[in-house]
Design a protein around this motif. Sequence first.
Motif, PDB file in Angstrom:
ATOM      1  N   SER A 108       0.830  -1.211   0.000  1.00 38.70           N
ATOM      2  CA  SER A 108       0.000   0.000   0.000  1.00 38.70           C
ATOM      3  C   SER A 108       0.861   1.255   0.000  1.00 38.70           C
ATOM      4  O   SER A 108       0.571   2.227  -0.708  1.00 38.70           O
ATOM      5  N   ASP A 109       1.939   1.224   0.773  1.00 42.46           N
ATOM      6  CA  ASP A 109       2.855   2.375   0.797  1.00 42.46           C
ATOM      7  C   ASP A 109       3.501   2.583  -0.566  1.00 42.46           C
ATOM      8  O   ASP A 109       3.650   3.708  -1.042  1.00 42.46           O
ATOM      9  N   ARG A 110       3.902   1.475  -1.214  1.00 40.87           N
ATOM     10  CA  ARG A 110       4.521   1.590  -2.544  1.00 40.87           C
ATOM     11  C   ARG A 110       3.521   2.160  -3.553  1.00 40.87           C
ATOM     12  O   ARG A 110       3.858   3.019  -4.368  1.00 40.87           O
ATOM     13  N   LEU A 111       2.301   1.678  -3.521  1.00 41.29           N
ATOM     14  CA  LEU A 111       1.278   2.165  -4.446  1.00 41.29           C
ATOM     15  C   LEU A 111       0.997   3.642  -4.239  1.00 41.29           C
ATOM     16  O   LEU A 111       0.916   4.419  -5.197  1.00 41.29           O
ATOM     17  N   LYS A 116       1.468   9.119  -6.217  1.00 42.66           N
ATOM     18  CA  LYS A 116       1.647  10.513  -5.827  1.00 42.66           C
ATOM     19  C   LYS A 116       2.870  11.154  -6.464  1.00 42.66           C
ATOM     20  O   LYS A 116       2.819  12.316  -6.899  1.00 42.66           O
ATOM     21  N   ASP A 117       3.986  10.409  -6.548  1.00 51.78           N
ATOM     22  CA  ASP A 117       5.271  11.032  -6.877  1.00 51.78           C
ATOM     23  C   ASP A 117       5.882  10.617  -8.212  1.00 51.78           C
ATOM     24  O   ASP A 117       6.841  11.246  -8.653  1.00 51.78           O
ATOM     25  N   HIS A 118       5.398   9.545  -8.850  1.00 51.02           N
ATOM     26  CA  HIS A 118       6.069   9.019 -10.041  1.00 51.02           C
ATOM     27  C   HIS A 118       5.333   9.426 -11.316  1.00 51.02           C
ATOM     28  O   HIS A 118       4.349   8.785 -11.714  1.00 51.02           O
ATOM     29  N   GLY A 119       5.835  10.452 -11.964  1.00 53.11           N
ATOM     30  CA  GLY A 119       5.216  10.925 -13.188  1.00 53.11           C
ATOM     31  C   GLY A 119       5.246   9.909 -14.311  1.00 53.11           C
ATOM     32  O   GLY A 119       4.307   9.809 -15.106  1.00 53.11           O
ATOM     33  N   LYS A 120       6.342   9.114 -14.419  1.00 58.58           N
ATOM     34  CA  LYS A 120       6.460   8.140 -15.504  1.00 58.58           C
ATOM     35  C   LYS A 120       5.448   7.007 -15.384  1.00 58.58           C
ATOM     36  O   LYS A 120       5.057   6.398 -16.385  1.00 58.58           O
TER      37      LYS A 120
END
Length: 682
Positions: A108-111, A116-120
């Motif tokens: 869940s933390d990874r998702l 939230k932070d990974h534009g790619k």
Amino acid sequence: MSSPRCSLCDYFESEYLCPRAEYQFSCSFAALEDSVKVGCPRSTSIHNGIAIIESKFCDFEDIMIAGVNPTDHSFRVELYGRRRISLDFTAGIIPRHTASAESFSWVSDRLNTCRKDHGKCNRPTASKLPTRILDVGPLDGSPGNQVKLVEPFSISAQYACLSHCWGVVEVITTTRKNLAAHCQKIPWKGLSKTFQDAVTYTRLIGLRYLWIDSLCILQDDKEDWRRESAQMAAIYQNSYITLAATKSPDGNGGFFSEGSIFDHNHPLEPRLQVPLSVPLIGTEYSTMQYYVRRRIVHFDSSYKAADGFQTANPLMTRAWAYQERLLSPRVLHFCKQELVWECQEITLCECRSFDPDIHPKQMYSTTIGTWTNRRAHLNLTVDDSQNKSQHSSEESATLLKLPHGNGTGLIQPKLTSKTLNCRPQVNSQSTPFANSVERVIPNIVSTWHRLVEEYSSLRLSKRSDKLPAIAGLAKQIGALKTGTYLAGLWEDSIYEDLLWISRPERISHKEVAYPRPTAYRAPTWSWASTSSGVIFVNSNGLRDFTFPTFRVLQSRCAPVRDGDWYGEVASGSLVIKGTLQPAIVVYIDPSRYFLHVKGKQYTVVPDYFWSPEGRAPVRDGEIVYCLGLFKHPRFAGSYFSLVVRQLADDSGQYERIGAAKFHEGSAGDLFDEIVEETITLV
């Protein structure tokens, strides 16, 4: 009174405060035991950790410590002798079971971080659903475990994909006969353990739809299979996440597992002091609890040689899984001892010791994904039907006959809307996209070579899938290439792409070439025609071809299915004008050969097993030909030539059978007084 110190303590302190990549500490096992006897706490803790996992100290002579991480203070211990073992010493712990609440919290933390932070990694919130997809039921869990197949037409929604090994165990499939029944309901008991776990986890992460190849493609309908497999790139690329049953060799393996007692986190005594900083007055320390466990086998760049890799991560040996992994925005691997997260920006594992030499997913995303995304942003649409396809002889000669490079050694033709088969809504010559793609084309060529090198050594259940299983990646790269796709090669980099050699398998300490496939799947000049892995010579460039002794005049590939230019091929040919140097095959033994050319012997690497016992044998004393002569960039003074022979069917056509290596000094004499000929290579 301070604790006794040893050279091992000095190594750790220097690595914590000033880390040096790949720096290692080595000593004899006896030296470690001597440090324990004088009371060194760090040596004692390491010795105690080894004793928990392995009691037979007499098997080990040397110890090596490496991978010191100054952030989480973890490190790796390798023991050598009659046996070799590898241990992780870490201040963090991992859950004992991959189905635990702690593991799901980690996911869940990874998702959340990725969204939230990974534009790619981020796609539109909903994508058009594939032709068929599993509806796993309402997210509230009702009505029970009902799963059914739906044909959603133009519905858009987020969905998950499953990447799995079919294995030898029969799995449930959808056919013409049971399609209607599966659209009503698929019995829960009819699903394999892997499929059940995939459904459960899809619901757990809040998704309603799941794509599984065996259930969403009609397995008894060749046309449906070809049509849907051609959409594989879009299916995985548009998914929200791919769930990978990485540890399971078949449908019985499922997702979840609990590590053995040696994989658990064992606390160590004494606790250790680790340096935190270097203030003006001195170093500050903190006391830390360490844990030891057997090192987890990760699938990094050296995974093919790693002990226990194939049994620990069978999915990573499968060819279809390779493009599924690279095309998906996110992949969650269910491994034997932990979970591994891969997205287009990071690779992480629960044990935090996964540090691959290369990150193929991030490499592919950076080189290819960036430009395809920018193309979409600029409203440049690519016509997948190509056909940058059947060029006339004169047109192909103009495109391909380029004897000089651009300093990088790769052809860089101008990128225009005509050559890309694009219909840009803006001027493609003046956009940042057009200019950027021109600059990145050398990386596209080398990236494709790297992908093929990784992919070609992976396994296929159906050998005819050699090209279809990488078609999704090829289609994406084709959007940025100016030439036609030719059974795994590209028309605008044809010379570089032809410079591949087979990688033999090792049997009883001998390297033996693979046999030639019994069924046709690609022309012999394509790497896809071989059963072995391949590596590319990667020439420094056409300008460095000391003897440009041939040129491609015309290229042709006919697909099995009309319009499916990236799938199976029915035939293919290259019309080449060049010099053919006769050579005589000489057997050293049934699996090793050399070429006799003008009174000298030269190394030859066969594309397949030439022995008379194999298919399409090349016999001792047979006359073959060296076609072309290219400078070898990796070895000074070395040259490379294709080895071909004339077919015995009176067609006058030739086939590729291997590659030869020559040395400077003799290479220049090889093609003296040889008249150019025009041949067809099939």
